[in-house]
Write a protein that holds these residues in place. Structure first.
Motif, PDB file in Angstrom:
ATOM      1  N   ALA A   1       0.856  -1.188   0.000  1.00 46.13           N
ATOM      2  CA  ALA A   1       0.000   0.000   0.000  1.00 46.13           C
ATOM      3  C   ALA A   1       0.894   1.241   0.000  1.00 46.13           C
ATOM      4  CB  ALA A   1      -0.900  -0.009   1.225  1.00 46.13           C
ATOM      5  N   PRO A   2       0.500   2.310  -0.710  1.00 39.00           N
ATOM      6  CA  PRO A   2       1.351   3.509  -0.786  1.00 39.00           C
ATOM      7  C   PRO A   2       1.756   4.041   0.591  1.00 39.00           C
ATOM      8  CG  PRO A   2      -0.445   3.665  -2.361  1.00 39.00           C
ATOM      9  CD  PRO A   2      -0.709   2.436  -1.551  1.00 39.00           C
ATOM     10  N   ARG A   3       0.814   4.035   1.534  1.00 42.03           N
ATOM     11  CA  ARG A   3       1.144   4.549   2.869  1.00 42.03           C
ATOM     12  C   ARG A   3       2.203   3.680   3.548  1.00 42.03           C
ATOM     13  NH1 ARG A   3      -2.230   4.650   7.823  1.00 42.03           N
ATOM     14  NH2 ARG A   3      -3.848   3.631   6.601  1.00 42.03           N
ATOM     15  N   ALA A   4       2.122   2.371   3.329  1.00 44.13           N
ATOM     16  CA  ALA A   4       3.105   1.470   3.930  1.00 44.13           C
ATOM     17  C   ALA A   4       4.481   1.699   3.324  1.00 44.13           C
ATOM     18  CB  ALA A   4       2.673   0.028   3.736  1.00 44.13           C
ATOM     19  N   ILE A   5       4.538   1.853   2.012  1.00 47.26           N
ATOM     20  CA  ILE A   5       5.825   2.070   1.338  1.00 47.26           C
ATOM     21  C   ILE A   5       6.470   3.360   1.822  1.00 47.26           C
ATOM     22  CG2 ILE A   5       6.903   2.507  -0.904  1.00 47.26           C
ATOM     23  CD1 ILE A   5       4.712   0.713  -2.146  1.00 47.26           C
ATOM     24  N   LEU A   6       5.678   4.436   1.875  1.00 42.89           N
ATOM     25  CA  LEU A   6       6.204   5.720   2.349  1.00 42.89           C
ATOM     26  C   LEU A   6       6.640   5.633   3.810  1.00 42.89           C
ATOM     27  CD1 LEU A   6       3.655   8.194   0.700  1.00 42.89           C
ATOM     28  CD2 LEU A   6       6.066   7.867   0.094  1.00 42.89           C
ATOM     29  N   SER A   7       5.885   4.899   4.619  1.00 38.62           N
ATOM     30  CA  SER A   7       6.213   4.784   6.038  1.00 38.62           C
ATOM     31  C   SER A   7       7.527   4.048   6.248  1.00 38.62           C
ATOM     32  CB  SER A   7       5.080   4.069   6.783  1.00 38.62           C
ATOM     33  OG  SER A   7       3.885   4.806   6.732  1.00 38.62           O
ATOM     34  N   VAL A   8       7.690   2.926   5.544  1.00 35.60           N
ATOM     35  CA  VAL A   8       8.934   2.159   5.671  1.00 35.60           C
ATOM     36  C   VAL A   8      10.116   3.012   5.234  1.00 35.60           C
ATOM     37  CG1 VAL A   8      10.217   0.175   4.783  1.00 35.60           C
ATOM     38  CG2 VAL A   8       7.810  -0.082   5.404  1.00 35.60           C
ATOM     39  N   PHE A   9       9.950   3.727   4.127  1.00 34.23           N
ATOM     40  CA  PHE A   9      11.029   4.592   3.646  1.00 34.23           C
ATOM     41  C   PHE A   9      11.367   5.665   4.683  1.00 34.23           C
ATOM     42  CE2 PHE A   9      12.396   8.496   1.489  1.00 34.23           C
ATOM     43  CZ  PHE A   9      13.544   8.039   0.855  1.00 34.23           C
ATOM     44  N   ALA A  10      10.333   6.305   5.252  1.00 34.06           N
ATOM     45  CA  ALA A  10      10.562   7.375   6.226  1.00 34.06           C
ATOM     46  C   ALA A  10      11.240   6.856   7.483  1.00 34.06           C
ATOM     47  CB  ALA A  10       9.237   8.047   6.580  1.00 34.06           C
ATOM     48  N   VAL A  11      10.801   5.698   7.971  1.00 34.29           N
ATOM     49  CA  VAL A  11      11.336   5.149   9.218  1.00 34.29           C
ATOM     50  C   VAL A  11      12.809   4.742   9.057  1.00 34.29           C
ATOM     51  CG1 VAL A  11      11.186   3.134  10.734  1.00 34.29           C
ATOM     52  CG2 VAL A  11       9.143   4.440  10.187  1.00 34.29           C
ATOM     53  N   VAL A  12      13.170   4.300   7.856  1.00 31.36           N
ATOM     54  CA  VAL A  12      14.556   3.897   7.607  1.00 31.36           C
ATOM     55  C   VAL A  12      15.406   5.094   7.197  1.00 31.36           C
ATOM     56  CG1 VAL A  12      16.075   2.480   6.166  1.00 31.36           C
ATOM     57  CG2 VAL A  12      13.908   1.546   6.994  1.00 31.36           C
ATOM     58  N   ALA A  13      14.913   5.871   6.240  1.00 28.70           N
ATOM     59  CA  ALA A  13      15.716   6.926   5.641  1.00 28.70           C
ATOM     60  C   ALA A  13      15.921   8.120   6.561  1.00 28.70           C
ATOM     61  CB  ALA A  13      15.076   7.386   4.333  1.00 28.70           C
ATOM     62  N   ALA A  14      14.867   8.537   7.277  1.00 28.21           N
ATOM     63  CA  ALA A  14      14.976   9.746   8.093  1.00 28.21           C
ATOM     64  C   ALA A  14      16.041   9.614   9.186  1.00 28.21           C
ATOM     65  CB  ALA A  14      13.620  10.099   8.689  1.00 28.21           C
ATOM     66  N   PRO A  15      16.011   8.576  10.040  1.00 25.57           N
ATOM     67  CA  PRO A  15      17.060   8.464  11.048  1.00 25.57           C
ATOM     68  C   PRO A  15      18.459   8.282  10.446  1.00 25.57           C
ATOM     69  CG  PRO A  15      15.194   7.063  11.597  1.00 25.57           C
ATOM     70  CD  PRO A  15      14.997   7.517  10.202  1.00 25.57           C
ATOM     71  N   LEU A  16      18.541   7.531   9.345  1.00 26.12           N
ATOM     72  CA  LEU A  16      19.841   7.288   8.720  1.00 26.12           C
ATOM     73  C   LEU A  16      20.423   8.586   8.173  1.00 26.12           C
ATOM     74  CD1 LEU A  16      21.946   5.199   7.889  1.00 26.12           C
ATOM     75  CD2 LEU A  16      20.669   4.857   5.753  1.00 26.12           C
ATOM     76  N   ALA A  17      19.611   9.345   7.456  1.00 24.67           N
ATOM     77  CA  ALA A  17      20.084  10.612   6.903  1.00 24.67           C
ATOM     78  C   ALA A  17      20.472  11.583   8.017  1.00 24.67           C
ATOM     79  CB  ALA A  17      19.001  11.230   6.013  1.00 24.67           C
ATOM     80  N   LEU A  18      19.649  11.619   9.065  1.00 31.52           N
ATOM     81  CA  LEU A  18      19.940  12.515  10.185  1.00 31.52           C
ATOM     82  C   LEU A  18      21.244  12.118  10.873  1.00 31.52           C
ATOM     83  CD1 LEU A  18      18.713  14.954  11.602  1.00 31.52           C
ATOM     84  CD2 LEU A  18      17.494  13.396  13.123  1.00 31.52           C
ATOM     85  N   ALA A  19      21.454  10.823  11.036  1.00 32.81           N
ATOM     86  CA  ALA A  19      22.686  10.352  11.672  1.00 32.81           C
ATOM     87  C   ALA A  19      23.910  10.724  10.847  1.00 32.81           C
ATOM     88  CB  ALA A  19      22.614   8.841  11.872  1.00 32.81           C
ATOM     89  N   ILE A  20      23.809  10.566   9.530  1.00 33.55           N
ATOM     90  CA  ILE A  20      24.946  10.896   8.661  1.00 33.55           C
ATOM     91  C   ILE A  20      25.297  12.372   8.749  1.00 33.55           C
ATOM     92  CG2 ILE A  20      25.662  11.051   6.243  1.00 33.55           C
ATOM     93  CD1 ILE A  20      24.033   8.485   5.753  1.00 33.55           C
ATOM     94  N   VAL A  21      24.267  13.222   8.712  1.00 32.83           N
ATOM     95  CA  VAL A  21      24.503  14.667   8.766  1.00 32.83           C
ATOM     96  C   VAL A  21      25.037  15.077  10.146  1.00 32.83           C
ATOM     97  CG1 VAL A  21      23.386  16.932   8.691  1.00 32.83           C
ATOM     98  CG2 VAL A  21      22.792  15.184   7.003  1.00 32.83           C
ATOM     99  N   LEU A  22      24.390  14.577  11.206  1.00 35.95           N
ATOM    100  CA  LEU A  22      24.777  14.992  12.551  1.00 35.95           C
ATOM    101  C   LEU A  22      26.193  14.548  12.922  1.00 35.95           C
ATOM    102  CD1 LEU A  22      21.487  14.453  14.600  1.00 35.95           C
ATOM    103  CD2 LEU A  22      22.600  16.613  14.077  1.00 35.95           C
TER     104      LEU A  22
END
Length: 596
Positions: free
Chosen positions: A306-327
């Motif tokens: 489902a589109p919401r599931a795909i976006l959610s999985v991406f956000a849960v994985v990508a957001a912390p990872l990207a934030l960790a790399i930048v920080l």
């Protein structure tokens, strides 16, 4: 020098308190809403501090006789309620004042913590302005409107305060700032004590030792972590956790998980999928705190594709990872920031099992501290760069405070009363059968049974027509609907409704009693007698038993069964000794002579 630092901090602290009150002063006119009606107005524990032993020996709804699962153990929550009742009684403004003061204290505490962390980081830029900007965002962040405006969220505010206080003491100790004798004592014993009080307020506080560990490793690294000196810091937390686990196990009688769950139609796979979707929703609300009206029924995700599931999985994985790399490029505190943002949310991901409303802004209260820390660190980093980027970044954050404050005021407004709260929930989700039921209950209390009947019927229809009906809510609506029918003068509908409900709940004494009353008024005395007997058998309330036996006696008299009537009246008297009406009835049957 210490006094000079306090003087410099005085103005930002005052501004933060003013910011809180300028946004939320209207909450002083709010009332008791939602769970407040049960946990405060209907809670016998609050009436005396002598109830504290009982509070610590049972679950959070132990003040009710029966009907609640042993899910949570939060005794300090009710100790605070006792103190508020002792000071303010049931004057709601005083309770709301406590919430505003707690949020003000937390906002100031966030400022002091951020200033200390930035000073210790020595990023080459003043720590005061970035710390103030971060704390200001915390003070007016729209997701904090719910815990500040709702009295039942005092636990959220207070456990966060205790965790912040413990962390501040630990941070000063780790950084070697606790040079005074009393500070050394405080840093070794007080944080563990605060931790104990915090977990007795809200289970989410268990994340505190991990947050302290994240800062410890950021400042001193992993080398030597298992040395006796550093390891001793965490032994006290382990001891507190063991004490808490023992108290909780005793109070809940070993039942750490609910026996019956809501949304039982979800498979373990679907439950995990919805936990991911919920976590993504929290991440979004932290960054874009718009929408998210209160008390919304769960809209489940049932497929990974489902589109919401795909976006959610991406956000849960990508957001912390990207934030960790930048920080990691700009601060050693990257793990600490991520820990404060993410860890307090994780325990709430179980909420679909125990709540009809899995998402709630209040669960982000502690996490907004991490967001404020992120903002402060970013501002300090920009400020240390050449050029005017630091000023632009600071101006942008301070400018965001005004729309945040306006949105926070808007999100606070629904919590004024039950009517505004459920009205906002229904406006955002027209199929919200819980909101419809609650508004109907409000109408019934106000003496508007006709309108209540219509809404109860709408609630039941919406629930039963849903893809996955809510069985416990169906029962609740079916239980209350006959009362609305009776008060609206619709006894024929009440009779049918009660008979349907009793097929589902064949041990509900009040419903048997109400159905018996209808049968008695219709002249169906034998049917009424049978129903009164069932009411008397199933009830644990002596008053209801007395009324059932008294009315049974009247039915027997109508049937010409004098001896049976006398026995019923005597049983009623046994349940209600000295009742003058029952005594007179017995006297009229027995004739002159001494009364029992």
């Amino acid at each position: 020098m210490y006094g000079e630092k306090l003087k410099k901090a005085a103005l930002p602290a005052i501004v933060l308190v003013l910011a809180v009150f300028s946004v939320y002063y209207v909450a002083l006119g709010y009332g008791f809403v939602y769970d407040d009606n049960e946990q405060i107005l209907g809670n016998r524990w609050l009436l005396s501090f002598s109830n504290i032993p009982e509070v610590f020996s049972t679950h959070s709804f132990g003040f009710r006789n029966a009907g609640y699962q042993a899910i949570t153990y939060r005794p300090m929550f009710f100790v605070i309620y006792m103190a508020e009742y002792a000071v303010f009684g049931f004057s709601a403004w005083g309770w709301h004042l406590v919430n505003l003061l707690m949020h003000s204290f937390n906002s100031v505490f966030v400022f002091f913590i951020l200033r200390h962390l930035l000073t210790a980081e020595n990023m080459g830029y003043s720590s005061t302005l970035p710390a103030f900007a971060g704390a200001l965002i915390f003070s007016v962040h729209p997701t904090n409107a719910e815990p500040v405006s709702w009295l039942a969220a005092i636990g959220e505010l207070t456990f966060t305060f205790l965790c912040l206080a413990a962390f501040y003491l630990e941070a000063r100790s780790i950084d070697g700032k606790g040079g005074r004798a009393f500070e050394r004592v405080a840093s070794s014993a007080v944080p563990a004590l605060f931790f104990l009080f915090a977990v007795l307020l809200k289970e989410t506080a268990v994340v505190l030792p991990v947050i302290v560990l994240a800062y410890d490793c950021a400042r001193k690294g992993f080398s030597g972590l298992f040395s006796r000196a550093r390891l001793s810091r965490y032994m006290s937390y382990a001891a507190v956790a063991a004490v808490y686990a023992g108290l909780r196990s005793f109070a809940l009688k070993g039942e750490m998980m609910p026996g019956v769950t809501l949304h039982a139609f979800l498979s373990p796979y679907e439950f995990g999928l919805n936990a991911i979707a919920l976590l993504a929703r929290y991440f979004q609300a932290l960054v874009l705190p718009v929408g998210e009206p209160p008390l919304q029924l769960m809209d489940p995700v049932l497929s990974l594709f489902a589109p919401r599931a795909i976006l959610s999985v991406f956000a849960v994985v990508a957001a912390p990872l990207a934030l960790a790399i930048v920080l990691r490029r700009i601060t050693r505190l990257w793990a600490l920031i991520l820990a404060i943002i993410i860890l307090p949310i994780l325990p709430t991901l179980y909420s679909p099992a125990i709540s009809r409303f899995p998402y709630a802004d209040r669960y982000l209260y502690f996490s907004t501290v991490g967001l404020s820390m992120l903002i402060a660190v970013a501002l300090a980093w920009f400020g240390a760069r050449p050029g005017k980027w630091g000023r632009f970044a600071l101006l942008a954050v301070l400018s965001a405070a005004l729309p945040f404050a306006m949105l926070a005021r808007q999100k606070s407004a629904p919590w004024e009363s039950d009517r505004t709260l459920w009205g906002a929930a229904l406006a955002a989700q027209p199929g919200n059968y819980v909101a419809v039921h609650s508004i109907a209950s409000d109408y019934l209390r106000e003496g508007r049974p006709g309108e209540a009947v219509e809404l109860f019927e709408d609630s039941l229809k919406a629930n039963l027509s849903a893809e996955h009906p809510d069985p416990s809510m169906v029962l609740l609506t079916r239980k209350v609907l006959p009362q609305a029918y009776i008060r609206a003068g619709l006894e024929a509908k009440a009779e049918v409704s009660l008979e349907e409900y009793l097929k589902l709940m064949p041990d509900d004494a009040p419903s048997f009693y109400n159905l018996a009353l209808i049968k008695q008024r219709k002249g169906a005395f034998l049917d009424a007698v049978e129903l009164y007997q069932r009411a008397a058998v199933f009830t644990k309330d002596p008053a209801l038993s007395a009324r059932a036996h008294y009315n049974m006696g009247e039915c027997y008299l109508s049937l010409g069964m004098r001896d049976e009537a006398l026995r019923s009246f005597r049983e009623a008297l046994r349940q209600a000794p000295g009742d003058s009406l029952i005594l007179d009835r017995i006297g009229s049957l027995e004739g002159p002579g001494p009364r029992p």
